[in-house]
Scaffold this motif. Structure first.
Motif, PDB file in Angstrom:
ATOM      1  N   UNK A   1       0.846  -1.212   0.000  1.00 28.51           N
ATOM      2  CA  UNK A   1       0.000   0.000   0.000  1.00 28.51           C
ATOM      3  C   UNK A   1       0.878   1.258   0.000  1.00 28.51           C
ATOM      4  N   UNK A   2       1.942   1.263   0.814  1.00 28.34           N
ATOM      5  CA  UNK A   2       2.848   2.426   0.794  1.00 28.34           C
ATOM      6  C   UNK A   2       3.463   2.589  -0.602  1.00 28.34           C
ATOM      7  N   UNK A   3       3.840   1.463  -1.225  1.00 33.97           N
ATOM      8  CA  UNK A   3       4.480   1.536  -2.555  1.00 33.97           C
ATOM      9  C   UNK A   3       3.522   2.190  -3.554  1.00 33.97           C
ATOM     10  N   UNK A   4       2.234   1.832  -3.448  1.00 29.50           N
ATOM     11  CA  UNK A   4       1.241   2.424  -4.359  1.00 29.50           C
ATOM     12  C   UNK A   4       1.072   3.925  -4.116  1.00 29.50           C
ATOM     13  N   UNK A   5       1.379   4.366  -2.882  1.00 30.03           N
ATOM     14  CA  UNK A   5       1.180   5.787  -2.561  1.00 30.03           C
ATOM     15  C   UNK A   5       2.328   6.668  -3.061  1.00 30.03           C
ATOM     16  N   UNK A   6       3.388   6.050  -3.640  1.00 28.99           N
ATOM     17  CA  UNK A   6       4.509   6.862  -4.166  1.00 28.99           C
ATOM     18  C   UNK A   6       4.250   7.325  -5.585  1.00 28.99           C
TER      19      UNK A   6
END
Ligand SMILES: NC(=O)c1ccc[n+]([C@@H]2O[C@H](COP(=O)([O-])OP(=O)(O)OC[C@H]3O[C@@H](n4cnc5c(N)ncnc54)[C@H](O)[C@@H]3O)[C@@H](O)[C@H]2O)c1
Ligand SMILES: [Fe+2]
Length: 382
Positions: free
Chosen positions: A377-382
Motif C-alpha cells: 500500500x505504501x508503494x502504491x502511494x509513491x
C-alpha cells in the motif's frame, strides 16, 4: 445485535451563536478561574476573541503557545506553567492540537508522574479539572473523543493516550470559530473528518448508532468541504463542516478508525506531515485495498455521496466511491503522492514496520493487513 457503549462529551452545544452559552456552562461547572489553552494562529486570527468576549470572569490565564502536532515535552512544560496559577477549569480553543493538549492538561493538573507513562489505554487515573472544548477546525472531532495524540520525538512516532477521563464536560461547536481557518488547514482537517466518518462506517465495530452518524457526516463533508475551501466565509458550508466533523468524531470515537490512520501515523512521526495531510495521501490506496472485504458498505457510501450508480456493476460502484474521494482531495489541492512530500521510497520498510505496530487501529479495519500488504500500500502511494 452485539452490546455497544456510546461515549461522547457530556453535553454538546451546536450551531451559530452557541458561544453565548459559555458563561452559563462555566457557572454550572463552578469554574471561576479558567485557563484558556490555545495557539498563536487561533489567537492572532481573532477567533479567540469570540470566546474572550463572552467570558463572565476577569483575566483568565491564557496559554496560547501550543504548537501544531504537539510533543510530550510541550505538555510537560505547559503543565508546569499552568500549575503556577490558581486554575479551576480549562477551556480548549483550537484545532486538535490545542484540544488534545488541553485534555491532557485537565487530566494531569494534579498528577506528578511522567506524561509518557499515560500512553496506552485506560492509564489515566481521573481528571483534575472540568473541561470545555471549542473547536476551531472541522476537524478532528477531538471535542467528543476519549483520546489525545502526542508526538514522541525520540521514538519518531505519534502515540495516543486513551481514557474516558479525557472526554470533555461540554463541547461547543459553532461555525463562527472556523471562519478564519486558513485554506490548507480547512482542506487537511476537512479530509481528516471525512476519513473519520468513512473508517467508522467500515469499522468492524460499527453499530447502527455510529452508522447513522458516519453516513450523515460523509454526506455533509463531501458536499460542503469544496465550498468551504473555495470560500472560507461561506457560513452555511462552515456550519455543515462543523456539524459533519462533530458527527464523524462521535462515530469514530465509538467505532474506531482503521488502516488509513494506522498508515498515516508513521508519516507524522517520522516525516512531520500533518495529521490531515498524511491521512489524505494514504486514503485512496487503503480504500482500494478495503473494497474486497466490504463491497456492500462501499455501495452504501455511493448513496451517501449521491453518486450516479445506474447501469454499473457493484465493483464499478465501489471503485467510483474511491475515485470520488480522490477527486475530493484534488479539489482541495492536497498533493497526491508521498513523493510530493519529498519522502524517499527507501523509507517504505521502516514505515511499514511502524504502521504494523499500530494494532489498536489495524484491528478495527475491515480487511486484515500483513506487513507485506502494508509495504504494497505504501508503494502504491509513491
Ligand atoms: N483526539 C482526537 O480524537 C484526534 C483526532 C484526529 C486528530 N487529532 C490530532 O489533532 C492534531 C491536528 O489538529 P487539526 O487538524 O485540527 O490542526 P491543528 O490544531 O494542528 O491546527 C493547525 C493550524 O491551524 C491553525 N488554526 C486552527 N484553527 C484556526 C482558525 N479558526 N483560525 C486560524 N487559524 C487556525 C492553528 O493555529 C495551527 O497553526 C494532530 O496532532 C492530530 O494527531 C486528534
Ligand atoms: Fe484523524
Amino acid at each position: 445485535m452485539q452490546v455497544s457503549v456510546f461515549k461522547s462529551a457530556n453535553k454538546l452545544i451546536t450551531g451559530e451563536g452557541a458561544l453565548a452559552s459559555l458563561a452559563h456552562e462555566l457557572s454550572r461547572l463552578n469554574i471561576k478561574a479558567p485557563a484558556i489553552i490555545t495557539d498563536k494562529g487561533v489567537s492572532q486570527s481573532g477567533a479567540l476573541s469570540h470566546v474572550t468576549n463572552v467570558l463572565n470572569c476577569e483575566c483568565p490565564i491564557v496559554i496560547d503557545d501550543i504548537p501544531p502536532e504537539p510533543e510530550i515535552s510541550v505538555i510537560e512544560q505547559r503543565l508546569a506553567r499552568l500549575k503556577q496559577h490558581k486554575v479551576d477549569g480549562i477551556i480548549a480553543v483550537g484545532g486538535g492540537s490545542a484540544i488534545d493538549s488541553a485534555k491532557v492538561l485537565a487530566a494531569t493538573f494534579d498528577y506528578t508522574g511522567n506524561i509518557a507513562d499515560l500512553f496506552g489505554e485506560n492509564l489515566v487515573a481521573g481528571r483534575a479539572l472540568p473541561l470545555i472544548a471549542i473547536p476551531t477546525t472541522a476537524g478532528t472531532g477531538s471535542e467528543v473523543t476519549n483520546i489525545a495524540i502526542l508526538a514522541d520525538p525520540i521514538a519518531h512516532v505519534k502515540k495516543g493516550i486513551v481514557s474516558d477521563h479525557l472526554l470533555p464536560d461540554v463541547a461547543i461547536v459553532t461555525p463562527e470559530m472556523t471562519l478564519s481557518c486558513p485554506k490548507h488547514i480547512t482542506a487537511a482537517s476537512g479530509v481528516d473528518a471525512f476519513v473519520h466518518a468513512l473508517e467508522a462506517y467500515l469499522s468492524v465495530n460499527a453499530s447502527p448508532i455510529t452508522d447513522a452518524l458516519a453516513s450523515k457526516a460523509m454526506t455533509l463533508i463531501f458536499h460542503s468541504l469544496p465550498v468551504a475551501y473555495a470560500n472560507g466565509h461561506d457560513v452555511k458550508a462552515r456550519e455543515d463542516m462543523a456539524t459533519g466533523s462533530l458527527m464523524a468524531g462521535l462515530a469514530f470515537g465509538n467505532a474506531g478508525v482503521g488502516a488509513v490512520h494506522a498508515l498515516a501515523y508513521p508519516l507524522g512521526g517520522r516525516f512531520h506531515l500533518s495529521h490531515g495531510m498524511s491521512n489524505a495521501v494514504m486514503l485512496p490506496h487503503v480504500m482500494r485495498w478495503n473494497i474486497g472485504a466490504c463491497q456492500q458498505r462501499f455501495i452504501d457510501v455511493a448513496g451517501f455521496l449521491h453518486l450516479p450508480v445506474a447501469n454499473k456493476s457493484q465493483l464499478e460502484i465501489a471503485n467510483q466511491v474511491v475515485d470520488a474521494i480522490e477527486a475530493l482531495c484534488r479539489k482541495v489541492e492536497i498533493p497526491a503522492t508521498l513523493r510530493d512530500f519529498d519522502i524517499s521510497e527507501d523509507a517504505i520498510p521502516l514505515l511499514a514496520e511502524e504502521a504494523s505496530k499500530v494494532t489498536r487501529l489495524l484491528r478495527n479495519n475491515p480487511r486484515v493487513l500483513s506487513k507485506q500488504d502494508i509495504v504494497q500500500i505504501y508503494t502504491e502511494a509513491f
